[in-house]
Design a protein around this motif. Sequence first.
Motif, PDB file in Angstrom:
ATOM      1  N   ARG A  69       0.943   5.082   8.794  1.00 61.37           N
ATOM      2  CA  ARG A  69       2.319   5.310   8.347  1.00 61.37           C
ATOM      3  C   ARG A  69       3.057   3.981   8.174  1.00 61.37           C
ATOM      4  O   ARG A  69       3.748   3.761   7.174  1.00 61.37           O
ATOM      5  N   LYS A  70       2.884   3.087   9.137  1.00 61.34           N
ATOM      6  CA  LYS A  70       3.599   1.812   9.098  1.00 61.34           C
ATOM      7  C   LYS A  70       2.995   0.821   8.098  1.00 61.34           C
ATOM      8  O   LYS A  70       3.696  -0.054   7.586  1.00 61.34           O
ATOM      9  N   MET A  71       1.695   0.963   7.849  1.00 63.88           N
ATOM     10  CA  MET A  71       1.010   0.038   6.940  1.00 63.88           C
ATOM     11  C   MET A  71       0.693   0.673   5.589  1.00 63.88           C
ATOM     12  O   MET A  71      -0.068   0.099   4.794  1.00 63.88           O
ATOM     13  N   HIS A  72       1.274   1.820   5.312  1.00 62.80           N
ATOM     14  CA  HIS A  72       0.955   2.568   4.096  1.00 62.80           C
ATOM     15  C   HIS A  72       1.130   1.731   2.841  1.00 62.80           C
ATOM     16  O   HIS A  72       0.232   1.662   1.985  1.00 62.80           O
ATOM     17  N   ASP A  73       2.267   1.075   2.695  1.00 61.24           N
ATOM     18  CA  ASP A  73       2.532   0.303   1.477  1.00 61.24           C
ATOM     19  C   ASP A  73       1.576  -0.879   1.336  1.00 61.24           C
ATOM     20  O   ASP A  73       1.133  -1.200   0.226  1.00 61.24           O
ATOM     21  N   LYS A  74       1.258  -1.528   2.459  1.00 60.70           N
ATOM     22  CA  LYS A  74       0.333  -2.666   2.419  1.00 60.70           C
ATOM     23  C   LYS A  74      -1.060  -2.213   2.005  1.00 60.70           C
ATOM     24  O   LYS A  74      -1.732  -2.863   1.192  1.00 60.70           O
ATOM     25  N   LYS A  75      -1.517  -1.094   2.571  1.00 58.51           N
ATOM     26  CA  LYS A  75      -2.840  -0.579   2.217  1.00 58.51           C
ATOM     27  C   LYS A  75      -2.880  -0.129   0.761  1.00 58.51           C
ATOM     28  O   LYS A  75      -3.849  -0.420   0.036  1.00 58.51           O
ATOM     29  N   LYS A  76      -1.833   0.552   0.328  1.00 57.57           N
ATOM     30  CA  LYS A  76      -1.791   1.043  -1.045  1.00 57.57           C
ATOM     31  C   LYS A  76      -1.843  -0.114  -2.036  1.00 57.57           C
ATOM     32  O   LYS A  76      -2.561  -0.070  -3.041  1.00 57.57           O
ATOM     33  N   GLU A  77      -1.103  -1.178  -1.724  1.00 59.49           N
ATOM     34  CA  GLU A  77      -1.083  -2.354  -2.590  1.00 59.49           C
ATOM     35  C   GLU A  77      -2.455  -3.030  -2.636  1.00 59.49           C
ATOM     36  O   GLU A  77      -2.938  -3.416  -3.705  1.00 59.49           O
ATOM     37  N   LEU A  78      -3.092  -3.172  -1.479  1.00 58.09           N
ATOM     38  CA  LEU A  78      -4.398  -3.832  -1.418  1.00 58.09           C
ATOM     39  C   LEU A  78      -5.467  -3.043  -2.154  1.00 58.09           C
ATOM     40  O   LEU A  78      -6.178  -3.581  -3.006  1.00 58.09           O
TER      41      LEU A  78
END
Length: 242
Positions: free
Chosen positions: A48-57
Amino acid sequence: MTFLMRLCTLVVNVLCLPLHLMHALGLYVIYKRVFPFCLYRISVTYNRKMHDKKKELFRSLPEFVAPGRQLTILEIGCGTGTNFEFYPPGCKVICTDPNPNFQKYLKKSMMENDHLTYEKFVVASGEDMGSVEDESVDVVVCTLVLCSVNSIQQTLREANRILRPGGAFFFIEHVVADASTWTYFFQHVLQPAWYYFGDGCEITRETWKHLEEAGFSDLKLRHIEAPLLSLIKPHIIGYAVK
């Protein structure tokens, strides 16, 4: 600060003597059966907290599919399968993990992410994936794993071996903080206890240095501060091309 850090680390080591003894007697293996449940709970919050970072990567994954082929991903230390939702539809996934007790949660994630094709689950450490052929995958994914492998260098050598030329190694890892910070101090002081809580996890590793020395043709690496507990805030994220 160095003397104080060593003294505090010694105190924590003394307090961990029962855990050291359990490990020496082989009783720690009991926790390995419980750890998948703990990680499953923690992973929900992490995702949940790293969702945007993972999605971008992982948006870059399709760039590494070979012409006319199905994108093949091998994930080292797949755990409970928390990365599956970020993989592009139609790709083939090979899962590896040294702990067979993850399979229950892995199957649940597979059912929830039926946009993927799952080839197999291999019980193997990152340092020894001999059952996977040379140059047979497009992408190797490794998230929050290099902190607990016995040898980062050997794990990266294995990743290089199984990647086809032009393939990529994707990573998200927590790392040691800057030596001038209190986070660095507490990472080292609490490491003896953290090792057992995290099933061999080490929060004092300079993982980026191993990636820089691994012989990849190109390395895209960023240091970030993750929105997490202070001890694991320092992260590196990116990918390396074979």
